[in-house]
Design an enzyme around this catalytic site. Structure first.
Site: not given
Ligand code: NDP
Length: 290
Positions: A91, A166, A235
């Site tokens: 997102s 979104k 965000k």
């Molecule tokens: P999480 O916090 O659960 O996961 C984040 C992911 O991004 C992890 O794999 C993390 O890796 C990785 N990451 C974080 N920082 C970095 C970086 N600097 N470089 C590379 N990888 C990185 O987030 P979500 O899965 O919940 O959300 C992901 C996206 O989806 C967001 O934009 C969110 O707004 C959107 N979203 C979320 C929903 C939900 O219900 N959770 C629903 C719909 C959309 P690591 O394991 O190393 O921390």
């Protein structure tokens, strides 16, 4: 089709698990043990270097913001083959998504902003809604990939349009959470339990996803399971506010929702579920919603 998945967080993990059942799937995650756990559990192949993903036909990303996607693209883009499609499920920021589409387009890579809705439950069930911005022909080339993770795919417009839809959707979610919390706090202090008020509202015109699902399952139970972080919602509301500003639309309601949600994330911390923002209302009102 060779698929690469980058970002195995709350959403990426189950989406990639479903893709591993159908496609040759390689996965990369910043914390590499997460990728290796995924490979063991779901039959994907874990890689430790981003460049090992370079020969994929489709690159999927699901990272917190467009900033992290850009950083990954800087490493990967020069190595990608012409005709690769980049499906970004983050997102993210509409303007940054347009810039990324231009950067990748210069390498012959089609970038589609394709954020998702439906939460971790929808991701596990392969029943997400995907809103896609970008080229229609590129979307057609990845339909079979999206069909594995989604129940509904809507092409909403050019690059950045998926991100904008979104952001606005999630700002509406935040607005309904705040409004419901305030209303239920007043009702509870007047002697009507929130669980009782929900019975009425959910059979009436004030109902929303917040009242039908989030309050009964997360707030009234006091469970607040962390599946979607409050900082991520803050965000999204900030991006919606910027979308209104860019379109020159006055938005007193969403500006206020943006400020309140940002303050809640600051006060309650990044690691709480988005529904915990109701605690801000509870604290001021001196009541616990049950
Ligand atoms: P999480 O916090 O659960 O996961 C984040 C992911 O991004 C992890 O794999 C993390 O890796 C990785 N990451 C974080 N920082 C970095 C970086 N600097 N470089 C590379 N990888 C990185 O987030 P979500 O899965 O919940 O959300 C992901 C996206 O989806 C967001 O934009 C969110 O707004 C959107 N979203 C979320 C929903 C939900 O219900 N959770 C629903 C719909 C959309 P690591 O394991 O190393 O921390």
């Amino acid at each position: 089709m060779r698929i690469a998945y980058i970002g195995l967080g709350a959403m990426g993990r189950p989406m990639a698990a479903n893709l591993a059942g159908t496609f040759d799937l390689r996965v990369w995650n910043r914390t590499s043990s997460v990728a290796h756990d995924h490979a063991r559990a779901h039959g994907s192949t874990a890689v430790d270097e981003l460049t090992e993903l370079a020969d994929a036909d489709v690159i999927c990303t699901c990272l917190p913001t467009t900033v992290e996607v850009e950083a990954v693209a800087q490493v990967l883009a020069p190595a990608l083959a012409e005709g690769t499609v980049w499906l970004d499920h983050t997102s993210g920021d509409p303007q940054q998504a347009r810039d990324l589409a231009a950067l990748l387009g210069a390498e012959g890579v089609d970038y589609l902003d394709a954020p998702v809705s439906g939460g971790t439950g929808g991701a596990e069930a392969g029943a997400l809604t995907v809103m896609v911005g970008g080229d229609a022909d590129a979307l057609d080339r990845v339909r079979t990939v999206l069909d594995v993770v989604a129940a509904r795919v809507v092409h909403v417009g050019p690059s950045g349009a998926g991100m904008a839809v979104k952001a606005v959707n999630n700002a509406m979610l935040a607005a309904s959470l705040w409004a419901a919390a305030e209303g239920f706090a007043a009702l509870q202090k007047a002697g009507v339990a929130t669980s009782v008020a929900l019975e009425v509202v959910n059979a009436s015109s004030g109902r929303s996803n917040a009242t039908e699902n989030l309050f009964p399952e997360r707030v009234v139970t006091r469970a607040f399971p962390n599946t979607f972080g409050l900082a991520l919602l803050a965000k999204d509301v900030g991006l919606a506010r910027a979308t209104l500003d860019a379109a020159d639309v006055d938005g007193p309601v969403l500006h206020l929702v943006d400020r309140l949600t940002a303050e809640a994330a600051e006060t309650l911390g990044a690691d709480v579920d988005h529904t915990e923002l109701v605690r801000m209302v509870e604290r001021t009102a001196g009541v616990e919603l049950r």
